[in-house]
Design a protein around this motif. Structure first.
Motif: not given
Length: 502
Positions: A83-98
C-alpha cells in the motif's frame, strides 16, 4: 430537683444536601458498574488473533488468465508494504492522525468529540480511532444500543492494541472497511473505482478513497460527483495541515478529474453460464472434501477452469448476434445452447446455456435442460454397440414397415419422410437417418445392449427407457446438450469416454 429541657437539634440542610448528592453518586456508580458488567458479559464471541473477513474468489481459464470473480463481499487482501504511503497518509490525516501515538483510544479526540456533540448535537463529530473502527467492523453486530456498542468497541480496541502491532492493525483496517459500490478493502476499491491496483494510486485517488469511507452512499462519485470532489478536497487539506503533503501538492491534486472506471456501472459478469457450471462442479468437490461450499463466495479461493477463452469468446459473439437466429411469432426469442469439449480429456472448452443470462445460477440449458435427443442418439444407442457386436457399416437392413407387439398397443416406427427404401446398408441408414433400420438393429442386438452401451457413455438413462423407442430418442427424461456432446466425444477418442469437467 429541677428538670432540664431537652435541646432540639436543628436540621442541617447543607449536610442533607451533601448526603443526597453522595447517595446519588453511589447509586449512579452502582448502576453504571452494573451496566458495564452487563456490557462486558454481552461482549461478542471473538478471538483477537483470528480476524477473518469474506474474501473474493477468482476464476481462471486453462491458460491461467483471470476470467471472473464471485463474492459475498468483494474483498482482495493486500499486504501493508504493497500500500503506497500516500494512501496510508490520506487515511491517517482524515481518520486518525494520532494513530501511532495512542493505545486504541484517543482521549483528547474523544473529549473534543464529546464537547462538539454537546454544542452541536449528538453525532456532529466522532471520536473513533482506526483501531476502534476495526473492532467495530470485525466484531460488533450493529443491533446493540449505541452506548453499549461504544463501550464494547473501546474494550475490543484495547485488546487489539495488546495483540497486534500498529502496522498490522492499519493493514487489517484497510482490508476490512467498505468503500461503496460493492468494494470491501482498499485493493477492491482501487479496482472498482479506478481499474488499477492499489500500488498504482496517485495522490488525488488516494485522497478520494480515504474520504469516501465515511459515508460511501453520500459520497458515491457516480451519483454525486460534486460531493465526492468536496470530500476529496477536505482530505487533501487535512494532509497538508498535518504535513504529509505541501499546500502546492494539495492544490494541484484538487484540480485533477476523478477519472473513474466505468465498469462498476456495468454489473454484468463475463462468461456467466460457464462460471455457473464451474460453481456447480466446485460445490460438489468441496462438499466431498468436507468443506462448506459457501467458501466459494467468501474463502478467497483460486479456481482454475478448462475454458478456452478464444472458443468461449467466439460462442458469446455468435449468441449475441440476433441475425444468427430465426425470428419467432412471440416476444420470447428462440433459445438454444452450445457445448464444445476436448474429446481426449473431457475438458469443457466453451459453454453457453442460452441467449441471455437473467440471474446467477439460473437455468443453464447446456447442462440442465433435458430434451429428447431424437435421431442424434442412434449412433450411441444403436450403431456403435452394433459395431461392437460384430456388425459392419456394410451390414444390410431391410427398410420396410414393421410392427412390434406391446402390452399397450403395437409399436410401429415410421420414417420421417414416409418413404421405405428396401434393402440398405447400415452406412446408408445412418447417413439418411432412417428410423426403421435403427429400430430393427436395436431389436437385433438387444435393447439391453443398446441401453447399457449408452449409459456407459454417460447418458442418464432410467429403466423405463429400456424399450425399442430408445433407438429414436424416446426417453423418459431426455438428456442435456453436455451429456450428448460428451457421449459423442468417445467416438473421437478411440471409443474411450471421459467424464466432462469444467
Amino acid at each position: 430537683m429541677s428538670s432540664k429541657k431537652k435541646k432540639t437539634r436543628r436540621l442541617n440542610y447543607k449536610r442533607l444536601f451533601l448526603l443526597i448528592i453522595l447517595l446519588g453518586f453511589v447509586v449512579a456508580a452502582g448502576i453504571g458498574a452494573g451496566f458495564v458488567v452487563g456490557v462486558i458479559r454481552n461482549m461478542p464471541d471473538w478471538q483477537p488473533d483470528k480476524i477473518e473477513a469474506d474474501l473474493t474468489t477468482f476464476f481462471y481459464d486453462r491458460d491461467g488468465q483471470q476470467i471472473a470473480t464471485r463474492y459475498m463481499e468483494n474483498r482482495i487482501p493486500v499486504k501493508f508494504e504493497e500500500i503506497p504511503d500516500t494512501v496510508k497518509e490520506a487515511f491517517l490525516a482524515i481518520e486518525d492522525h494520532q494513530f501511532y501515538n495512542h493505545h486504541g483510544i484517543n482521549f483528547y479526540r474523544l473529549a473534543g468529540a464529546l464537547w462538539a456533540n454537546i454544542r452541536h448535537g449528538w453525532g456532529s463529530q466522532g471520536g473513533s480511532t482506526i483501531t476502534i473502527q476495526l473492532a467495530n467492523n470485525a466484531f460488533i453486530e450493529h443491533r446493540q444500543k449505541k452506548l453499549e456498542r461504544k463501550i464494547q468497541e473501546a474494550i475490543l480496541a484495547i485488546q487489539l492494541e495488546r495483540t497486534y502491532s500498529k502496522d498490522d492493525i492499519f493493514e487489517m483496517y484497510l482490508n476490512q472497511i467498505y468503500f461503496g459500490n460493492g468494494a470491501w478493502g482498499i485493493q477492491a476499491a482501487a479496482k472498482t473505482y479506478f481499474g488499477k491496483d492499489v500500488g498504482e494510486l496517485d495522490l488525488a485517488e488516494s485522497a478520494f478513497l480515504a474520504g469516501v469511507v465515511q459515508r460511501p452512499a453520500a459520497y458515491d462519485p457516480y451519483k454525486y460527483p460534486e460531493r465526492a470532489l468536496a470530500r476529496r478536497a477536505t482530505v487533501l487539506d487535512r494532509m497538508a495541515r498535518y504535513g504529509y503533503i505541501s499546500e502546492e501538492e494539495a492544490a494541484k491534486a484538487k484540480k485533477e478529474q476523478l477519472n473513474l472506471n466505468n465498469e462498476p456501472l456495468q454489473q454484468k459478469q463475463k462468461y456467466p453460464y460457464f462460471i455457473d457450471y464451474v460453481i456447480d462442479e466446485a460445490e460438489d468437490l468441496l462438499a466431498s472434501q468436507g468443506i462448506d461450499p459457501i467458501q466459494l463466495y467468501k474463502g478467497g479461493l483460486h479456481v482454475y477452469t478448462t475454458m478456452d477463452t478464444r472458443i468461449q469468446n467466439k460462442i458469446e459473439e455468435v449468441f449475441s448476434n440476433p441475425e444468427n437466429f430465426p425470428k419467432t411469432n412471440t416476444e420470447q426469442p428462440l433459445q438454444c445452447a452450445m457445448v464444445v469439449i476436448d474429446p481426449h480429456t473431457g475438458d469443457i472448452l466453451g459453454l453457453m446455456g442460452g441467449r441471455e443470462h437473467v440471474t446467477q445460477r439460473g437455468l443453464n440449458r447446456a447442462t440442465q435442460m433435458k430434451r429428447s435427443p431424437g435421431s442424434a442418439i442412434k449412433p450411441v444407442s444403436v450403431y456403435a454397440p452394433a459395431l461392437e457386436k460384430g456388425f459392419s457399416p456394410a451390414t444390410v437392413i431391410d427398410d420396410v414397415p414393421v410392427t412390434y407387439p406391446s402390452p399397450q398397443k403395437p409399436y410401429q416406427p415410421r420414417n420421417y419422410d414416409g418413404r421405405y427404401r428396401g434393402l440398405i446398408t447400415m452406412r446408408e441408414a445412418i447417413k439418411h437417418s432412417v428410423n426403421i433400420p435403427a429400430v430393427k438393429m436395436l431389436d437385433t442386438i438387444g435393447v439391453s445392449t443398446g441401453f447399457e452401451f449408452a449409459k456407459s457413455l454417460g447418458l442418464p438413462l432410467v429403466e423405463s427407457d429400456k424399450n425399442l423407442s430408445l433407438a429414436l430418442g424416446g426417453l423418459t427424461y431426455g438428456v442435456s446438450p453436455l451429456e450428448l456432446v460428451s457421449a459423442y466425444g468417445a467416438f473421437a477418442n478411440g471409443g474411450i469416454w471421459g467424464e466432462p469437467r469444467a
